[in-house]
Scaffold this motif. Structure first.
Motif, mmCIF file in Angstrom:
data_model
loop_
_atom_site.group_PDB
_atom_site.id
_atom_site.type_symbol
_atom_site.label_atom_id
_atom_site.label_comp_id
_atom_site.label_asym_id
_atom_site.label_seq_id
_atom_site.Cartn_x
_atom_site.Cartn_y
_atom_site.Cartn_z
ATOM 1 N N THR A 40 22.086 -16.272 29.249
ATOM 2 C CA THR A 40 22.873 -15.258 28.536
ATOM 3 C C THR A 40 21.974 -14.291 27.764
ATOM 4 N N THR A 41 20.990 -14.812 27.023
ATOM 5 C CA THR A 41 20.155 -13.898 26.226
ATOM 6 C C THR A 41 19.415 -12.929 27.146
ATOM 7 N N ASN A 42 18.952 -13.422 28.305
ATOM 8 C CA ASN A 42 18.284 -12.521 29.259
ATOM 9 C C ASN A 42 19.237 -11.410 29.707
ATOM 10 N N THR A 43 20.497 -11.774 29.966
ATOM 11 C CA THR A 43 21.475 -10.765 30.383
ATOM 12 C C THR A 43 21.730 -9.763 29.252
ATOM 13 N N LEU A 44 21.773 -10.262 28.027
ATOM 14 C CA LEU A 44 21.992 -9.354 26.886
ATOM 15 C C LEU A 44 20.797 -8.407 26.709
ATOM 16 N N VAL A 45 19.598 -8.920 26.979
ATOM 17 C CA VAL A 45 18.401 -8.060 26.923
ATOM 18 C C VAL A 45 18.546 -6.952 27.967
ATOM 19 N N GLU A 46 19.026 -7.347 29.139
ATOM 20 C CA GLU A 46 19.200 -6.379 30.238
ATOM 21 C C GLU A 46 20.207 -5.290 29.849
ATOM 22 N N ILE A 47 21.331 -5.727 29.271
ATOM 23 C CA ILE A 47 22.366 -4.758 28.854
ATOM 24 C C ILE A 47 21.768 -3.774 27.854
ATOM 25 N N SER A 48 21.035 -4.337 26.909
ATOM 26 C CA SER A 48 20.472 -3.501 25.864
ATOM 27 C C SER A 48 19.426 -2.528 26.430
ATOM 28 N N GLU A 49 18.690 -2.979 27.459
ATOM 29 C CA GLU A 49 17.707 -2.071 28.094
ATOM 30 C C GLU A 49 18.404 -0.921 28.821
ATOM 31 N N TYR A 50 19.511 -1.240 29.498
ATOM 32 C CA TYR A 50 20.272 -0.163 30.157
ATOM 33 C C TYR A 50 20.718 0.867 29.132
ATOM 34 N N LEU A 51 21.203 0.370 27.988
ATOM 35 C CA LEU A 51 21.692 1.302 26.965
ATOM 36 C C LEU A 51 20.564 2.146 26.398
ATOM 37 N N LYS A 52 19.400 1.498 26.231
ATOM 38 C CA LYS A 52 18.247 2.214 25.690
ATOM 39 C C LYS A 52 17.864 3.374 26.618
ATOM 40 N N CYS A 53 17.999 3.134 27.938
ATOM 41 C CA CYS A 53 17.659 4.192 28.904
ATOM 42 C C CYS A 53 18.799 5.182 29.080
ATOM 43 N N GLY A 54 19.902 4.967 28.376
ATOM 44 C CA GLY A 54 21.035 5.891 28.492
ATOM 45 C C GLY A 54 21.898 5.623 29.714
ATOM 46 N N ASN A 55 21.743 4.433 30.327
ATOM 47 C CA ASN A 55 22.539 4.103 31.516
ATOM 48 C C ASN A 55 23.708 3.201 31.123
ATOM 49 N N ALA A 56 24.778 3.821 30.617
ATOM 50 C CA ALA A 56 25.934 3.046 30.152
ATOM 51 C C ALA A 56 26.617 2.322 31.312
ATOM 52 N N ASP A 57 26.590 2.916 32.512
ATOM 53 C CA ASP A 57 27.230 2.262 33.668
ATOM 54 C C ASP A 57 26.516 0.966 34.010
ATOM 55 N N GLY A 58 25.186 1.014 33.991
ATOM 56 C CA GLY A 58 24.400 -0.200 34.261
ATOM 57 C C GLY A 58 24.745 -1.282 33.254
ATOM 58 N N ALA A 59 24.871 -0.882 31.984
ATOM 59 C CA ALA A 59 25.205 -1.847 30.928
ATOM 60 C C ALA A 59 26.587 -2.439 31.175
#
Ligand code: ADP
Ligand code: ASP
Ligand code: MG
Length: 440
Positions: A40-59
């Motif tokens: 789960t924490t790895n997935t949350l890191v991934e979501i947060s990375e998508y958001l950081k790059c401005g990719n809300a769809d990926g998140a």
């Protein structure tokens, strides 16, 4: 009262949560600390990375995958249970998903820490709901109400003690106290965390704060093994370690224990026991302030990756007091800790694992020395009763390294270890050779 911490694999599925629930209800009134479910924490890191790059769809897509995973867990966990517990838990977990989804609608600013905190919020919500469905009088205390780090990211043990003590008194009737590992508040009151793997530190801090009888770290292996089981076959659990030995192993790569969790337990003289959730009857490893009865043994080996070695040579080092001071001052300026040191008359070699400021450090050093950098190195740390008058033990370790090019050796810094710096590609053969030489 004990503190019992369960890692991600231990609560990694509905069945595992049920197993842990059984285990903790059989052991009396204790404080139970949970990590997020494995992955789960790895997935949350991934979501947060998508958001950081401005990719809300990926998140959003990644979040939807996580939601699907948890919906399977709900079904399995509450099968045959009273519906009210299932729906209350689903509501609690959905609140976490809602918190994450809100960040996909707004500009990314300080979302990361709040997103990362949801993993532990969800695992404890699941355990809380399940225990209640089984009639257990469990009370959940929110780690964000008592766990805090200061401006230097150091845990504030006094604050933690002052906050958790009244919470425990208030819930004196509870059979079990449940809380989240890893998450905390920072000096500005914001949501933060104790770094990856930090639930071990949560357990240790709570243990220290309440002067617990013992801190139990329940994981997926039966204690600290004498070598890294990910690279060496037939490793064996070590039954006893001194805190200082455990600290060396944890710091130098034995992933079973977060390195920072040793100190609060050691200072407060609270034993730490490493146990296996899948094999609860196994003896595990006990870590305390006692030195082992069986002296003159090497106990375990660990390896720390991604090390950079810096050789600093100067003709002027000879007889020049102040040279080392000048070198260390540069590392201090960039807040970079040094792991290993080897000195000679004409130079000094040091290792670091944080190379974010490497170029700036090298530029500074080049003002008064010649500098060589070796990247992708590994520290092999051999731990045991390596007091200097225990002659022969260091020779045994050295002999195991006879076919491996060794860049640096460090011995005598403590009574517990000898360390070797080698190339990344030699790590697995070094670990195996040490096991063959020392433990067979
Ligand atoms: P948790 O999720 O329970 O915190 P971790 O994955 O952090 O568990 O730690 C347990 C893992 O540590 C084991 O599965 C094992 O692969 C790894 N490990 C590395 N070195 C050692 C060692 N010397 N002894 C035991 N486990 C080790
Ligand atoms: N869930 C966090 C992590 O995966 C903390 C922990 O497991 O200790 O790093
Ligand atoms: Mg861990």
């Amino acid at each position: 009262m004990k503190v019992m911490k369960f890692g991600g694999t231990s609560v990694g599925s509905a069945q595992r949560i049920k197993n842990v629930a059984k285990l903790i209800t059989e052991r009396g009134r204790n404080i139970v600390v949970l990590s997020a479910m494995a992955g789960t924490t790895n997935t949350l890191v991934e979501i947060s990375e998508y958001l950081k790059c401005g990719n809300a769809d990926g998140a959003k897509e990644t979040l939807n995958g996580l939601i699907r995973k948890y919906s399977v867990v709900f079904e399995e966990l509450f099968e045959g249970c009273d519906e009210q517990y299932k729906s209350a838990t689903i509501n609690a977990v959905n609140e976490c998903f809602g918190t994450i989804r809100n960040f996909t609608e707004t500009p990314y600013s300080t979302a990361e820490k709040t997103i990362l905190a949801q993993g532990e919020k969800m695992s404890t919500a699941l355990m809380n709901g399940y225990l209640q469905s089984q009639g257990v009088k469990v009370v959940m205390i929110d780690a964000l109400d008592f766990m805090r780090i200061d401006a230097n990211l150091e845990p504030e043990i006094g604050f933690i003690r002052d906050r958790i003590t009244p919470l425990l008194t208030r819930h004196a009737e509870a059979d079990l106290i449940l809380t989240q590992g890893y998450i905390c508040r920072n000096s500005t009151g914001g949501i933060d965390n104790l770094q990856r793997g930090g639930s071990d530190l949560t357990a240790s801090l709570i243990g220290a704060a309440i002067n617990a009888e013992e801190i139990e770290i329940w994981t997926d292996i039966d204690g600290m093994h004498n070598n890294d089981p990910r690279y060496v076959e037939d490793t064996k659990p070590v039954s006893h370690l001194h805190f200082e030995e455990a600290a060396e192993l944890a710091y130098f790569g034995a992933k079973i224990l977060h390195p920072a969790c040793v100190l609060p337990a050691k200072l407060n003289n609270i034993p730490v026991r490493l146990l296996n959730t899948m094999q609860p009857e196994a003896q595990g490893t006990i870590i305390d302030n006692q030195f082992s009865a069986s002296q003159k043994v090497i106990k375990a080996v660990a390896a720390k990756d991604n090390i950079t070695a810096i050789k600093i040579k100067s003709g002027r080092m000879l007889l020049a007091y102040g040279f080392l001071h000048k070198v260390f001052e540069i590392f201090e300026t960039y807040k970079v800790p040094i792991d290993m040191i080897a000195t000679s008359e004409v130079g000094v070699s040091v290792t670091i694992d944080d190379d974010r400021n490497l170029q700036a450090i090298v530029d500074e050093l080049k003002k008064f020395a010649t500098v060589t950098v070796d990247k992708d190195m590994v520290i092999i740390c051999v731990v045991g009763d390596l007091v200097w008058h225990n002659s022969g033990l260091e020779t045994l370790a050295l002999d195991a390294m006879r076919d491996i090019p060794v860049r640096m050796i460090s011995y005598g810094g403590s009574d517990h270890n000898i360390s070797f710096l080698i190339r990344k590609e030699d790590k697995v053969s070094a670990l195996n050779s040490l096991s063959n030489q020392l433990f067979k």
